[in-house]
Design a protein around this motif. Structure first.
Motif, PDB file in Angstrom:
ATOM      1  N   TRP A  86       0.828  -1.198   0.000  1.00 58.03           N
ATOM      2  CA  TRP A  86       0.000   0.000   0.000  1.00 58.03           C
ATOM      3  C   TRP A  86       0.868   1.255   0.000  1.00 58.03           C
ATOM      4  O   TRP A  86       0.654   2.178  -0.777  1.00 58.03           O
ATOM      5  CB  TRP A  86      -0.961  -0.001   1.190  1.00 58.03           C
ATOM      6  CG  TRP A  86      -1.758   1.264   1.295  1.00 58.03           C
ATOM      7  CD1 TRP A  86      -1.668   2.223   2.261  1.00 58.03           C
ATOM      8  CD2 TRP A  86      -2.771   1.730   0.386  1.00 58.03           C
ATOM      9  NE1 TRP A  86      -2.552   3.245   2.023  1.00 58.03           N
ATOM     10  CE2 TRP A  86      -3.251   2.969   0.861  1.00 58.03           C
ATOM     11  CE3 TRP A  86      -3.316   1.214  -0.785  1.00 58.03           C
ATOM     12  CZ2 TRP A  86      -4.234   3.699   0.215  1.00 58.03           C
ATOM     13  CZ3 TRP A  86      -4.303   1.938  -1.437  1.00 58.03           C
ATOM     14  CH2 TRP A  86      -4.756   3.169  -0.928  1.00 58.03           C
ATOM     15  N   SER A 187      -4.757  11.902  -1.253  1.00 61.06           N
ATOM     16  CA  SER A 187      -4.846  11.109  -0.015  1.00 61.06           C
ATOM     17  C   SER A 187      -6.294  10.763   0.308  1.00 61.06           C
ATOM     18  O   SER A 187      -6.599   9.627   0.698  1.00 61.06           O
ATOM     19  CB  SER A 187      -4.228  11.872   1.160  1.00 61.06           C
ATOM     20  OG  SER A 187      -2.845  11.982   0.983  1.00 61.06           O
ATOM     21  N   ASN A 191      -7.308   6.880   0.314  1.00 57.11           N
ATOM     22  CA  ASN A 191      -7.738   6.330   1.614  1.00 57.11           C
ATOM     23  C   ASN A 191      -9.159   5.775   1.551  1.00 57.11           C
ATOM     24  O   ASN A 191      -9.516   4.883   2.317  1.00 57.11           O
ATOM     25  CB  ASN A 191      -7.618   7.385   2.719  1.00 57.11           C
ATOM     26  CG  ASN A 191      -6.172   7.633   3.085  1.00 57.11           C
ATOM     27  OD1 ASN A 191      -5.301   6.798   2.850  1.00 57.11           O
ATOM     28  ND2 ASN A 191      -5.899   8.794   3.642  1.00 57.11           N
ATOM     29  N   LEU A 194      -9.314   1.945   1.021  1.00 56.85           N
ATOM     30  CA  LEU A 194      -8.867   1.001   2.055  1.00 56.85           C
ATOM     31  C   LEU A 194     -10.020   0.241   2.679  1.00 56.85           C
ATOM     32  O   LEU A 194     -11.073   0.822   2.967  1.00 56.85           O
ATOM     33  CB  LEU A 194      -8.090   1.755   3.134  1.00 56.85           C
ATOM     34  CG  LEU A 194      -6.728   2.298   2.727  1.00 56.85           C
ATOM     35  CD1 LEU A 194      -6.176   3.212   3.822  1.00 56.85           C
ATOM     36  CD2 LEU A 194      -5.747   1.165   2.444  1.00 56.85           C
ATOM     37  N   LYS A 197     -10.028   1.151   7.521  1.00 60.03           N
ATOM     38  CA  LYS A 197      -9.611   2.551   7.694  1.00 60.03           C
ATOM     39  C   LYS A 197      -9.408   2.879   9.160  1.00 60.03           C
ATOM     40  O   LYS A 197     -10.036   2.343  10.019  1.00 60.03           O
ATOM     41  CB  LYS A 197     -10.642   3.497   7.082  1.00 60.03           C
ATOM     42  CG  LYS A 197     -10.798   3.265   5.600  1.00 60.03           C
ATOM     43  CD  LYS A 197     -11.923   4.100   5.075  1.00 60.03           C
ATOM     44  CE  LYS A 197     -12.394   3.567   3.733  1.00 60.03           C
ATOM     45  NZ  LYS A 197     -13.542   4.131   3.206  1.00 60.03           N
TER      46      LYS A 197
END
Length: 197
Positions: A86, A187, A191, A194, A197
C-alpha cells in the motif's frame, strides 16, 4: 587504434542527438530549438538527425520515450523501497505528481509532448502505466488491503486523474501550491479505497 564498429558509431550518434535535444527542449523548449544549432552543438549535420529520427517531431518523441522509461524506473524504485504494498502504491502516485515540478519533465513531458505529439502518443505512452497500475491494484485487492472492484477500470480512473492533475500542476503559476493541494486530495481518494480505515 581500432576503428569503432558501425553499430557503436550509430548508437553514439543517436545518444549525442538525444542528449543535445533533451538539453535544448528542457531549457528553451521545443518550439525555440533550432535543429541546425542542435546538430552543430554536437558536431553533426541535419542529415544525421533525419537519418535517426525522421524529423524534429521524431526526435521529441524519442526524448519523451527515454524520459518515460526513466520516470517509470524511478517510480518502480519507490514501490520496491516502501515498507508495504500500500505504501509503495501511494508513494508512487505521490511521486508522479511531484515530477510535474521538475523543470525538464514539466517542459518536455507535460507541456511540449502533448501539444506537439498529440493525443495518440499520450494514449500509447500511458498503456504501460495502466497495465502496471492495474497489476498493483489487483495485488492490493488480493491481499485484502483495498476494496474489490475491476482493477482495469479503477486503474484507468486513477491514472487518468493523476495524468490530468500532473498536466494541471505543470501549467500552474504556483505549481508548489497546486501540488500540495493535489496531494491532499489524492490522499482522500486513495484512503477511500482502504478496507480497514
Amino acid at each position: 587504434m581500432a576503428r569503432k564498429a558501425r553499430t557503436e558509431m550509430i548508437e553514439e550518434t543517436r545518444t549525442k542527438l538525444l542528449s543535445a535535444a533533451r538539453q535544448a527542449f528542457g531549457t528553451i523548449g521545443y518550439a525555440d530549438t533550432s535543429m541546425d544549432d542542435l546538430t552543430a552543438s554536437v558536431g553533426l549535420t541535419r542529415g544525421a538527425l533525419y537519418h535517426h529520427f525522421g524529423d524534429k517531431k521524431g526526435l521529441l518523441e524519442a526524448v519523451v520515450k527515454e524520459m518515460d522509461v526513466e520516470m517509470d524506473a524511478r517510480l518502480e524504485q519507490i514501490s520496491h523501497a516502501a515498507v508495504g504494498h500500500w505504501e509503495g502504491f501511494v508513494g508512487r502516485c505521490r511521486a508522479y505528481l511531484a515530477m510535474a515540478l521538475e523543470p525538464e519533465v514539466q517542459r518536455i513531458v507535460f507541456r511540449d509532448a502533448p501539444s506537439v505529439l498529440g493525443n495518440a502518443y499520450s494514449q500509447s505512452s500511458q498503456s504501460n502505466c495502466l497495465a502496471s497500475m492495474a497489476r498493483m491494484l489487483q495485488q492490493l485487492m488480493d491481499k485484502q488491503i483495498i476494496v474489490r472492484t475491476d482493477s482495469e477500470s479503477l486503474a484507468r480512473l486513477l491514472n487518468g486523474g493523476l495524468v490530468d492533475t500532473a498536466f494541471w500542476i505543470a501549467s500552474c503559476k504556483d505549481a508548489e501550491i497546486s501540488l500540495s493541494t493535489s496531494l491532499h486530495s489524492l490522499s482522500l481518494i486513495l484512503n477511500g479505497l482502504l478496507l480497514n480505515k
